[in-house]
Design a protein around this motif. Structure first.
Motif, mmCIF file in Angstrom:
data_model
loop_
_atom_site.group_PDB
_atom_site.id
_atom_site.type_symbol
_atom_site.label_atom_id
_atom_site.label_comp_id
_atom_site.label_asym_id
_atom_site.label_seq_id
_atom_site.Cartn_x
_atom_site.Cartn_y
_atom_site.Cartn_z
ATOM 1 N N HIS A 99 53.703 6.421 -31.187
ATOM 2 C CA HIS A 99 52.370 7.174 -31.382
ATOM 3 C C HIS A 99 51.473 7.057 -30.377
ATOM 4 C CE1 HIS A 99 52.092 2.662 -31.991
ATOM 5 N NE2 HIS A 99 50.804 2.843 -31.610
ATOM 6 N N LEU A 100 51.900 6.181 -29.125
ATOM 7 C CA LEU A 100 51.156 6.189 -28.134
ATOM 8 C C LEU A 100 51.793 7.164 -27.034
ATOM 9 C CD1 LEU A 100 50.529 2.366 -27.763
ATOM 10 C CD2 LEU A 100 48.828 3.993 -28.328
ATOM 11 N N ASP A 101 52.806 7.842 -27.348
ATOM 12 C CA ASP A 101 53.269 8.942 -26.241
ATOM 13 C C ASP A 101 52.383 9.864 -25.901
ATOM 14 O OD1 ASP A 101 55.661 7.238 -26.243
ATOM 15 O OD2 ASP A 101 56.915 8.805 -27.379
ATOM 16 N N TRP A 102 51.587 10.477 -26.741
ATOM 17 C CA TRP A 102 50.626 11.544 -26.391
ATOM 18 C C TRP A 102 49.416 10.841 -25.489
ATOM 19 C CZ3 TRP A 102 49.713 16.398 -26.037
ATOM 20 C CH2 TRP A 102 48.128 16.855 -25.995
ATOM 21 N N HIS A 103 48.962 9.706 -25.867
ATOM 22 C CA HIS A 103 48.284 8.835 -24.929
ATOM 23 C C HIS A 103 48.646 8.740 -23.649
ATOM 24 C CE1 HIS A 103 45.094 8.135 -28.052
ATOM 25 N NE2 HIS A 103 46.251 7.955 -28.884
ATOM 26 N N MET A 104 49.988 8.402 -23.329
ATOM 27 C CA MET A 104 50.684 8.336 -21.998
ATOM 28 C C MET A 104 50.845 9.367 -21.350
ATOM 29 S SD MET A 104 51.585 5.022 -21.262
ATOM 30 C CE MET A 104 51.388 3.503 -22.403
ATOM 31 N N LEU A 105 50.935 10.443 -22.169
ATOM 32 C CA LEU A 105 50.989 11.917 -21.362
ATOM 33 C C LEU A 105 49.733 12.434 -20.709
ATOM 34 C CD1 LEU A 105 52.851 14.123 -20.526
ATOM 35 C CD2 LEU A 105 52.261 15.364 -22.497
ATOM 36 N N THR A 106 48.711 12.347 -21.543
ATOM 37 C CA THR A 106 47.413 12.681 -21.228
ATOM 38 C C THR A 106 46.405 11.769 -20.384
ATOM 39 O OG1 THR A 106 46.400 11.905 -23.424
ATOM 40 C CG2 THR A 106 47.134 14.141 -23.184
ATOM 41 N N LYS A 107 47.001 10.545 -20.116
ATOM 42 C CA LYS A 107 46.394 9.383 -19.242
ATOM 43 C C LYS A 107 47.061 9.106 -18.079
ATOM 44 C CE LYS A 107 42.727 8.896 -22.324
ATOM 45 N NZ LYS A 107 41.494 9.346 -22.216
#
Length: 434
Positions: A99-107
């Motif tokens: 669930h944190l992959d999107w945050h890792m990509l955009t941050k």
């Protein structure tokens, strides 16, 4: 929920495409469905231009691409291992998960290796009081605490982070005065060199972790003597390895950014990757390379040396292609080290399809499988001719200052690898492409 993929093309960053995971399944991370589309202006300007493809094979045009999982080239951009843990700490995340992959990509994908980045992850430069940078001594003394130390000095606002892998690695730039900064903290005209700075895996106090890192620089020199494509020599000092980057260069005062994709991305292996047979990578390489025969031989030569020197951590993100001007080829070898020493007991990750663990590959059979890019008889003869080179490896290792106990430990195994290659010429197999 959308982000913009930027590509460095024709000397500048450009919005190349938009990427959108489906909101209903974003919690599944890289395993979830998604869609991607080239930016209209980018597509109009670069229609059917292979150099403008964000990954080889994804043709520039107006099509809406839909995928069952995130495209493999995007996973290359995500911090993982020690880098992911650093970003989780920075984001103050209570745990980890897809669930944190999107945050890792955009941050965390504002300055990954290669020629791509995520626009939403680009951070502003550090405040004035932190723009002096760090001395080399700062890095050597702080070592694995460098990220925290850098954050205290403001480098976190420029995206200083570890990249993929379990060993802490930081992407830094050196300015014209010899001071180090987080990549992204300086305008291009102030940069003289690009570095990856690497510390031992796991606990620095573990002598085996330190030994692996210490021998990475001499291992690279062995590879150079063996005839493998290599970059500039590595600099090792005080349990710290300074790696000159080959995906970036400063030429006539201007920064050049080359495209770089892991073999996982080239072969479109989904997710964070698993054990994949060499045959899959070879077929992908033959499709994309400018000179397929030359790159398949380079690939074979690397596997011979990985096998002989027991660099067992040979997964698909420890090999990559480099896109330079109109040429696509394997990048210089990297992460080449005596990984069999690792305390976690890493076994040979990538094997040939019929390879039996603990035994030598059937090189003659492999030559037959690669007939789509190489002549089988010529390849058998060439493989057999490498046996004598392999037998000289202990002397080469000594000349390149590999630790004596490592040479002693590997000498018998090196002899076995040479004997396996000797048998390649005599091997005759009926068959075609795998």
């Amino acid at each position: 929920m959308i982000c913009h993929i930027e590509a460095y093309l024709n000397g500048r960053w450009q919005v190349a495409a938009t990427f959108e995971p489906y909101p209903a399944t974003v919690e599944r991370g890289v395993e979830g469905p998604c869609r991607l589309q080239y930016d209209v202006d980018y597509a109009v300007t670069n229609l059917d231009n292979p150099r403008a493809e964000i990954v080889p094979g994804l043709k520039v045009g107006f099509e809406l691409f839909q995928f069952e999982t995130w495209p493999a080239f995007l996973v290359d951009l995500l911090p993982s291992g020690a880098g992911r843990r650093a970003w989780l700490q920075r984001l103050q995340a209570p745990g980890d998960g897809p669930h944190l992959d999107w945050h890792m990509l955009t941050k965390g994908a504002g300055n990954p290796p290669g020629h791509l980045r995520i626009a939403e992850a680009i951070l502003p430069p550090p405040p004035d009081q932190f723009r002096a940078g760090f001395t080399k001594l700062d890095i050597l003394e702080q070592q694995e605490n460098f990220l925290e130390y850098a954050a205290e000095r403001g480098a976190h606002v420029a995206g200083a982070s570890s990249v993929q892998g379990e060993a802490p690695k930081y992407l830094l730039v050196e300015d014209l005065n010899g001071m180090f900064h987080a990549e992204g903290a300086l305008p291009d005209e102030r940069i003289s060199k690009f570095w990856l700075v690497k510390f031992p895996r796991g606990k620095r106090s573990n002598p085996r972790n330190r030994k692996v890192l210490k021998n990475e620089a001499p291992y690279l020199e062995v590879a150079r003597r063996f005839g493998i494509r290599t970059g500039a020599p590595l600099e090792y000092q005080n349990d710290t390895l300074f790696v000159p980057r080959f995906d970036r260069a400063v030429q006539s005062g201007r920064v050049v950014r080359h495209g770089m994709h892991s073999l996982y991305a080239l072969a479109n292996i989904p997710g964070f990757g698993a054990a994949v047979h060499h045959e899959i990578y070879c077929q992908a390489l033959a499709r994309a390379a400018t000179d397929p025969a030359a790159e398949l031989r380079e690939y074979l030569l690397r596997d011979i040396l990985n096998l002989a020197l027991r660099n067992t951590d040979n997964h698909g993100r420890n090999s990559a292609i480099l896109r330079q001007a109109d040429k696509i080829a394997l990048s210089p070898v990297f992460d080449f080290a005596p990984m069999f020493l690792d305390p976690e007991g890493i076994s040979r990750v990538t094997r040939w399809q019929d390879e039996v663990p603990g035994n030598q590959p059937e090189w003659g059979a492999i030559a037959e499988k690669l007939r789509y890019g190489l002549d089988p008889q010529e390849t058998r003869d060439w493989l057999s001719s490498q046996a004598e080179k392999v037998r000289t490896l202990p002397d080469i290792m000594h000349d390149c200052r590999v630790d004596d106990d490592l040479i002693e430990r590997l000498a018998g195994w090196i002899g076995e690898v040479a004997r396996g290659l000797d048998a390649a010429r005599a091997r005759t197999v009926q068959g075609g492409t795998p």
